[in-house]
Scaffold this motif. Structure first.
Motif, PDB file in Angstrom:
ATOM      1  N   ASP A 174      30.471 -13.941  10.821  1.00 28.35           N
ATOM      2  CA  ASP A 174      31.867 -14.214  11.134  1.00 28.35           C
ATOM      3  C   ASP A 174      32.806 -13.279  10.380  1.00 28.35           C
ATOM      4  O   ASP A 174      33.869 -12.907  10.890  1.00 28.35           O
ATOM      5  CB  ASP A 174      32.225 -15.667  10.794  1.00 28.35           C
ATOM      6  CG  ASP A 174      31.658 -16.657  11.796  1.00 28.35           C
ATOM      7  OD1 ASP A 174      31.286 -16.225  12.906  1.00 28.35           O
ATOM      8  OD2 ASP A 174      31.572 -17.854  11.468  1.00 28.35           O
ATOM      9  N   THR A 175      32.432 -12.904   9.167  1.00 28.36           N
ATOM     10  CA  THR A 175      33.287 -12.049   8.348  1.00 28.36           C
ATOM     11  C   THR A 175      33.350 -10.624   8.889  1.00 28.36           C
ATOM     12  O   THR A 175      34.272  -9.866   8.575  1.00 28.36           O
ATOM     13  CB  THR A 175      32.802 -12.063   6.881  1.00 28.36           C
ATOM     14  OG1 THR A 175      32.786 -13.421   6.416  1.00 28.36           O
ATOM     15  CG2 THR A 175      33.702 -11.248   5.970  1.00 28.36           C
ATOM     16  N   LEU A 189      36.667  -9.729  10.433  1.00 33.79           N
ATOM     17  CA  LEU A 189      37.699  -9.215   9.523  1.00 33.79           C
ATOM     18  C   LEU A 189      37.543  -7.704   9.337  1.00 33.79           C
ATOM     19  O   LEU A 189      38.523  -6.955   9.400  1.00 33.79           O
ATOM     20  CB  LEU A 189      37.608  -9.938   8.176  1.00 33.79           C
ATOM     21  CG  LEU A 189      38.720  -9.669   7.145  1.00 33.79           C
ATOM     22  CD1 LEU A 189      38.792 -10.828   6.151  1.00 33.79           C
ATOM     23  CD2 LEU A 189      38.495  -8.377   6.368  1.00 33.79           C
ATOM     24  N   ILE A 219      32.825  -6.661   2.286  1.00 31.90           N
ATOM     25  CA  ILE A 219      33.987  -6.290   3.103  1.00 31.90           C
ATOM     26  C   ILE A 219      34.493  -4.906   2.712  1.00 31.90           C
ATOM     27  O   ILE A 219      34.622  -4.007   3.559  1.00 31.90           O
ATOM     28  CB  ILE A 219      35.111  -7.332   2.960  1.00 31.90           C
ATOM     29  CG1 ILE A 219      34.676  -8.671   3.552  1.00 31.90           C
ATOM     30  CG2 ILE A 219      36.398  -6.845   3.627  1.00 31.90           C
ATOM     31  CD1 ILE A 219      35.656  -9.800   3.300  1.00 31.90           C
ATOM     32  N   ASN A 254      38.640 -12.590   1.905  1.00 32.36           N
ATOM     33  CA  ASN A 254      37.947 -13.774   2.408  1.00 32.36           C
ATOM     34  C   ASN A 254      37.946 -14.779   1.257  1.00 32.36           C
ATOM     35  O   ASN A 254      36.968 -14.909   0.534  1.00 32.36           O
ATOM     36  CB  ASN A 254      36.519 -13.435   2.841  1.00 32.36           C
ATOM     37  CG  ASN A 254      35.762 -14.666   3.320  1.00 32.36           C
ATOM     38  OD1 ASN A 254      36.360 -15.687   3.645  1.00 32.36           O
ATOM     39  ND2 ASN A 254      34.439 -14.566   3.349  1.00 32.36           N
ATOM     40  N   GLU A 272      40.475 -13.784   6.177  1.00 36.66           N
ATOM     41  CA  GLU A 272      39.608 -14.710   6.915  1.00 36.66           C
ATOM     42  C   GLU A 272      40.102 -16.130   6.669  1.00 36.66           C
ATOM     43  O   GLU A 272      40.611 -16.443   5.590  1.00 36.66           O
ATOM     44  CB  GLU A 272      38.156 -14.571   6.463  1.00 36.66           C
ATOM     45  CG  GLU A 272      37.220 -15.494   7.233  1.00 36.66           C
ATOM     46  CD  GLU A 272      35.752 -15.221   6.983  1.00 36.66           C
ATOM     47  OE1 GLU A 272      34.956 -16.179   7.088  1.00 36.66           O
ATOM     48  OE2 GLU A 272      35.394 -14.057   6.689  1.00 36.66           O
ATOM     49  N   ASP A 294      36.579 -15.791  16.451  1.00 37.76           N
ATOM     50  CA  ASP A 294      35.226 -15.278  16.265  1.00 37.76           C
ATOM     51  C   ASP A 294      34.434 -15.424  17.569  1.00 37.76           C
ATOM     52  O   ASP A 294      34.975 -15.850  18.607  1.00 37.76           O
ATOM     53  CB  ASP A 294      34.532 -15.973  15.092  1.00 37.76           C
ATOM     54  CG  ASP A 294      34.432 -17.493  15.284  1.00 37.76           C
ATOM     55  OD1 ASP A 294      34.438 -17.961  16.449  1.00 37.76           O
ATOM     56  OD2 ASP A 294      34.340 -18.207  14.263  1.00 37.76           O
ATOM     57  N   ARG A 344      39.474 -17.186  13.245  1.00 35.79           N
ATOM     58  CA  ARG A 344      38.685 -16.681  12.117  1.00 35.79           C
ATOM     59  C   ARG A 344      39.460 -15.729  11.222  1.00 35.79           C
ATOM     60  O   ARG A 344      39.194 -15.624  10.019  1.00 35.79           O
ATOM     61  CB  ARG A 344      37.426 -15.995  12.661  1.00 35.79           C
ATOM     62  CG  ARG A 344      36.432 -15.558  11.594  1.00 35.79           C
ATOM     63  CD  ARG A 344      35.992 -16.714  10.723  1.00 35.79           C
ATOM     64  NE  ARG A 344      35.425 -17.793  11.525  1.00 35.79           N
ATOM     65  CZ  ARG A 344      35.212 -19.022  11.065  1.00 35.79           C
ATOM     66  NH1 ARG A 344      35.570 -19.325   9.827  1.00 35.79           N
ATOM     67  NH2 ARG A 344      34.700 -19.948  11.844  1.00 35.79           N
ATOM     68  N   VAL A 345      40.424 -14.999  11.763  1.00 35.12           N
ATOM     69  CA  VAL A 345      41.145 -13.988  10.980  1.00 35.12           C
ATOM     70  C   VAL A 345      42.628 -14.045  11.345  1.00 35.12           C
ATOM     71  O   VAL A 345      42.978 -14.231  12.520  1.00 35.12           O
ATOM     72  CB  VAL A 345      40.590 -12.575  11.263  1.00 35.12           C
ATOM     73  CG1 VAL A 345      41.497 -11.496  10.687  1.00 35.12           C
ATOM     74  CG2 VAL A 345      39.188 -12.425  10.710  1.00 35.12           C
TER      75      VAL A 345
END
Length: 278
Positions: free
Chosen positions: A96-97, A100, A124, A182, A237, A263, A269-270
């Motif tokens: 999911d990240t 971002l 990230i 995040n 996030e 997402d 999600r972001v």
């Protein structure tokens, strides 16, 4: 016992303990122990497995059955096509990240300076620096262990970055063209309901977002303005049900071009926004 028999036996043990994706984890742990590729396993699966390798394999299977995360056993996780080292004092990088990171890469410009708050494993920042063009970056975290790991991941992926200990912006100097984060966003009361792998094996400091999960955003969004160049982007996030609340925070601080990104599961999600160019 053949490799195939070992995997089937391990899968049965994991299924008895209700471990998610038991078949996949059984195979991945065997490949990890034996240094096999996916293709290598299928080429040799009818051959006998060495006893010492089988013993080590079953030790790891028993640990996985007790819900130790797979990534804590293999000590790595793939993220944005890069292999990141992980350990129990940082969050395991999650797919999911990557949303971002993808948003960051679509807005970052050649030569930009990027700040990553709550950097954890560094996944990230390292991904943005590796996949972007001629960028500079800094990652901050409260955990000395996380900063040490993030620096190793940067070196492992062949990127240069600075890492420093800071409680969000407390010890951050200067301005950046992009700030990403995040942060912890799980409601305190919801921590007990997380999967065992997360609840019992990942750091609470990186999960607990306070009573409503929004504690960090109440600091990050307003304080970011003093550390962003005009026209710079803030990208964070969020939890699946926090899009509206965090968007409102961006709006209250005068951010422009605000967007809530979903997402692959269709959940918010972001959130990102751009500081006004005065």
């Amino acid at each position: 016992m053949t490799y195939l028999e070992a995997v089937h036996s391990a899968q049965t043990i994991l299924e008895e303990h209700q471990v998610p994706d038991a078949d996949t984890d059984a195979l991945l742990l065997l490949q990890f122990v034996c240094g096999m590729t996916h293709a290598g396993y299928y080429a040799h699966r009818q051959e006998n497995m060495p006893e010492d390798a089988h013993s080590r394999y079953m030790d790891l299977i028993q640990m996985r059955a007790s819900r130790v995360p797979l990534q804590h056993l293999t000590k790595e996780q793939c993220f944005m096509g890069l292999t990141m080292e992980v350990r129990p004092d940082v969050l395991i990088p999650r797919q999911d990240t990557e949303i971002l990171v993808q948003e960051a890469l679509s807005h970052v410009r050649k030569g930009d300076a990027v700040l990553d708050l709550c950097t954890g494993s560094g996944c990230i920042l390292v991904s943005i620096l590796k996949l972007g063009k001629h960028l500079t970056g800094c990652g901050s975290d409260l955990s000395p262990g996380a900063l040490e790991l993030a620096a190793r991941n940067a070196q492992r992926c062949g990127v240069e970055a600075d890492f420093l200990r800071s409680d969000l912006f407390e010890d951050i100097d200067g301005c950046f063209d992009m700030i990403v984060s995040n942060p912890p966003y799980i409601r305190s009361e919801d921590l007990k309901d997380l999967m065992e792998e997360v609840r019992d094996h990942e750091p609470v400091l990186a999960l607990d977002g306070g009573e409503d999960g929004l504690c960090c955003y109440r600091r990050i969004v307003p304080e970011s303005l003093a550390h962003l160049e005009p026209g710079g982007w803030l990208i964070v996030e969020i939890g699946y049900d926090q899009g509206s609340a965090v968007r409102s925070m961006f709006e209250a601080q005068g951010y422009e071009e605000i967007k809530v990104v979903k997402d692959l599961g269709g959940n918010d999600r972001v959130v990102l926004g751009r500081k006004k160019i005065v």
